[in-house]
Motif scaffolding. Structure first.
Motif, PDB file in Angstrom:
ATOM      1  N   PRO A 258      14.037   5.712   6.722  1.00 32.17           N
ATOM      2  CA  PRO A 258      13.770   4.527   7.453  1.00 32.17           C
ATOM      3  C   PRO A 258      12.478   3.829   7.200  1.00 32.17           C
ATOM      4  CG  PRO A 258      14.467   6.555   8.843  1.00 32.17           C
ATOM      5  CD  PRO A 258      14.129   7.066   7.477  1.00 32.17           C
ATOM      6  N   SER A 259      12.660   2.725   7.814  1.00 34.61           N
ATOM      7  CA  SER A 259      11.263   1.649   7.316  1.00 34.61           C
ATOM      8  C   SER A 259      10.141   2.137   7.964  1.00 34.61           C
ATOM      9  CB  SER A 259      11.660   0.131   7.621  1.00 34.61           C
ATOM     10  OG  SER A 259      12.097   0.088   9.090  1.00 34.61           O
ATOM     11  N   ASP A 260      10.199   2.828   9.046  1.00 38.02           N
ATOM     12  CA  ASP A 260       9.105   3.308   9.910  1.00 38.02           C
ATOM     13  C   ASP A 260       8.799   4.821   9.933  1.00 38.02           C
ATOM     14  OD1 ASP A 260      11.540   4.313  11.260  1.00 38.02           O
ATOM     15  OD2 ASP A 260      10.880   3.819  13.290  1.00 38.02           O
ATOM     16  N   TRP A 261       9.224   5.377   8.647  1.00 38.22           N
ATOM     17  CA  TRP A 261       9.159   6.805   8.418  1.00 38.22           C
ATOM     18  C   TRP A 261       7.654   7.275   8.509  1.00 38.22           C
ATOM     19  CZ3 TRP A 261       5.702   8.595   4.640  1.00 38.22           C
ATOM     20  CH2 TRP A 261       5.530   7.751   3.939  1.00 38.22           C
ATOM     21  N   ALA A 262       6.613   6.440   8.244  1.00 41.35           N
ATOM     22  CA  ALA A 262       5.294   6.959   8.399  1.00 41.35           C
ATOM     23  C   ALA A 262       4.630   7.213   9.596  1.00 41.35           C
ATOM     24  CB  ALA A 262       4.282   6.189   7.459  1.00 41.35           C
ATOM     25  N   ALA A 263       5.334   6.701  10.751  1.00 44.34           N
ATOM     26  CA  ALA A 263       5.102   6.812  11.871  1.00 44.34           C
ATOM     27  C   ALA A 263       5.174   8.115  12.541  1.00 44.34           C
ATOM     28  CB  ALA A 263       5.768   5.999  12.925  1.00 44.34           C
ATOM     29  N   HIS A 265       6.034  10.990  10.068  1.00 42.92           N
ATOM     30  CA  HIS A 265       6.779  12.001   9.130  1.00 42.92           C
ATOM     31  C   HIS A 265       5.435  11.744   7.931  1.00 42.92           C
ATOM     32  CE1 HIS A 265      10.444  11.326  10.744  1.00 42.92           C
ATOM     33  NE2 HIS A 265      10.785  12.537  10.515  1.00 42.92           N
ATOM     34  N   THR A 271      11.953  12.867   6.210  1.00 39.47           N
ATOM     35  CA  THR A 271      12.914  12.200   7.090  1.00 39.47           C
ATOM     36  C   THR A 271      14.208  12.527   6.931  1.00 39.47           C
ATOM     37  OG1 THR A 271      13.424  10.443   5.678  1.00 39.47           O
ATOM     38  CG2 THR A 271      11.345  10.062   7.299  1.00 39.47           C
ATOM     39  N   GLY A 360      -0.236  10.411  10.622  1.00 37.90           N
ATOM     40  CA  GLY A 360       0.045  10.217  12.004  1.00 37.90           C
ATOM     41  C   GLY A 360      -0.099  11.057  13.085  1.00 37.90           C
TER      42      GLY A 360
END
Length: 390
Positions: A258-263, A265, A271, A360
């Motif tokens: 997903p584009s927001d994976w860094a939030a 993971h 992910t 994060g």
């Protein structure tokens, strides 16, 4: 809490301490020359050296009471020791074992189930690189107080490694973990091949040691989490591992992360499935503890730098009220400072970032969960049929 982290926390909190007081990574030969984890001979005086796992140190070897036996300089309590039989092989193992151990191989080498075909010339340097990484992994696991037991020839519980290459039909092995057996493609030891795969998979980081730390994370999930009272906490943080792994794998390679994976993971690959999230986060916990331990032993400390990073707080942890929360936060925040400093040093040499990741708050909570589990006593290994569900 296991003594390693107590010592690490004290060293983070203390001002600069010389490596002579904490010789965890740099030891001295009897001649005074600095020696390191990989050394089997002093380059200054040619003395024989060995790594003693029980004492977590490299030291000079003195002639023992009989041929083939050695005494460890400065460690009389170690008793007579033997050098691992893999010393004079391409593995170049410098580990020691007790006089009366029934095997000629050290603990790290006894973990091997399959070694590369040494009749293939390029497999000899590959095996040396693989074993160098595995020895460092094994030493770290022991130092953390984690159980390390070789898998028996009959199978069952325990840990084992298959280092194999492409077979006669041209089929490449699949790197992975299954019931304590870790398989690794020997081509991962080739820098050009590994870098090509890293670029193809859009990974920021790919190393032999990283592979081993990730795959052994799956093994310790089985040992530390499965069928334990920690499972509910795992599912709260990482997700439900009962989700189909094969479907998750196919979805990941078809659609990507997903584009927001860094939030939430530590990496894009995390992910894919809760098991992979655990293994990736586990690997980073080992990266961080080992690198920070090494930095402190070498007198490196970034705390005096004016780096504008808001520190993590108790509210970011898995258990904010944990008695060891203060020490864990010191560890995490020291790591953020150190990795920033080392990233800048890497850039000054025109190299990629030393640690190309951003932590994060959800990742810190996962790291804290792993930290708490690592520092809990682990029951002796048992056959799966003997495990009682809580």
């Amino acid at each position: 809490m296991y003594r390693f982290f107590e010592q690490l926390g004290a060293r983070i909190a203390a001002p600069f301490v010389s490596q002579q007081q904490h010789p965890d990574r740099v030891w001295q030969c009897q001649c005074g020359q600095s020696v390191f984890f990989r050394n089997s001979q002093c380059l200054a005086c040619q003395s024989a050296l060995g790594y003693w796992p029980s004492g977590n140190r490299v030291a000079s070897l003195l002639p023992g009471p009989a041929e083939g036996l050695w005494l460890l300089d400065g460690e009389p309590e170690a008793g007579p020791l033997r050098r691992c039989a893999n010393l004079d092989t391409p593995a170049a193992c410098n580990w020691l074992l007790a006089e009366h151990e029934p095997d000629n191989l050290c603990l790290a080498c006894r973990l091997n189930r399959t070694i590369p075909d040494l009749g293939i010339a390029e497999n000899q340097p590959r095996w040396r690189k693989l074993e160098t990484a595995k020895r460092r992994l094994t030493a770290q696991l022991l130092h953390l107080g984690l159980p390390v037991e070789p898998k028996s020839a009959e199978g069952g519980p325990g840990l084992a490694f298959d280092f194999i290459g492409v077979d006669h039909e041209g089929n490449a092995p699949i790197t992975g973990h299954a019931n304590g057996l870790i398989t690794l493609d020997v081509r991962e030891a080739d820098d050009d091949w590994r870098e090509r795969v890293r670029v193809q998979l859009h990974e920021p980081y790919r190393t032999l040691l990283g592979h081993l730390r990730h795959e052994v994370g799956h093994y310790y999930w089985d040992r530390l989490i499965a069928d334990s009272h920690w499972l509910d906490g795992f599912r709260d943080l990482f997700g439900d591992e009962r989700e189909s792994y094969s479907e998750a794998l196919e979805r990941h390679y078809q659609q990507g992360a997903p584009s927001d994976w860094a939030a939430a993971h530590v990496s894009a690959y995390a992910t894919m499935h809760p098991w992979e999230d655990w293994a990736e986060t586990w690997a980073h916990y080992l990266h961080m503890t080992d690198a920070l331990d090494t930095a402190l032993a070498l007198g490196m400390n970034a705390s005096s730098l004016e780096l504008d990073f808001p520190p993590f707080t108790r509210e970011d942890l898995y258990r904010p009220d944990d008695p060891g929360a203060k020490e864990f936060l010191a560890f995490i925040n020291a790591w953020v400072e150190l990795s920033a400093m080392l990233n800048e040093l890497s850039r000054s040499m025109g190299q990629v970032d030393f640690y190309p990741f951003v932590l994060g708050k959800p990742v810190v909570a996962k790291l804290h969960f792993i930290h708490l589990r690592v520092n809990q006593p682990t029951p002796p290994i048992r056959d799966q049929a003997d495990v009682e569900l809580p």
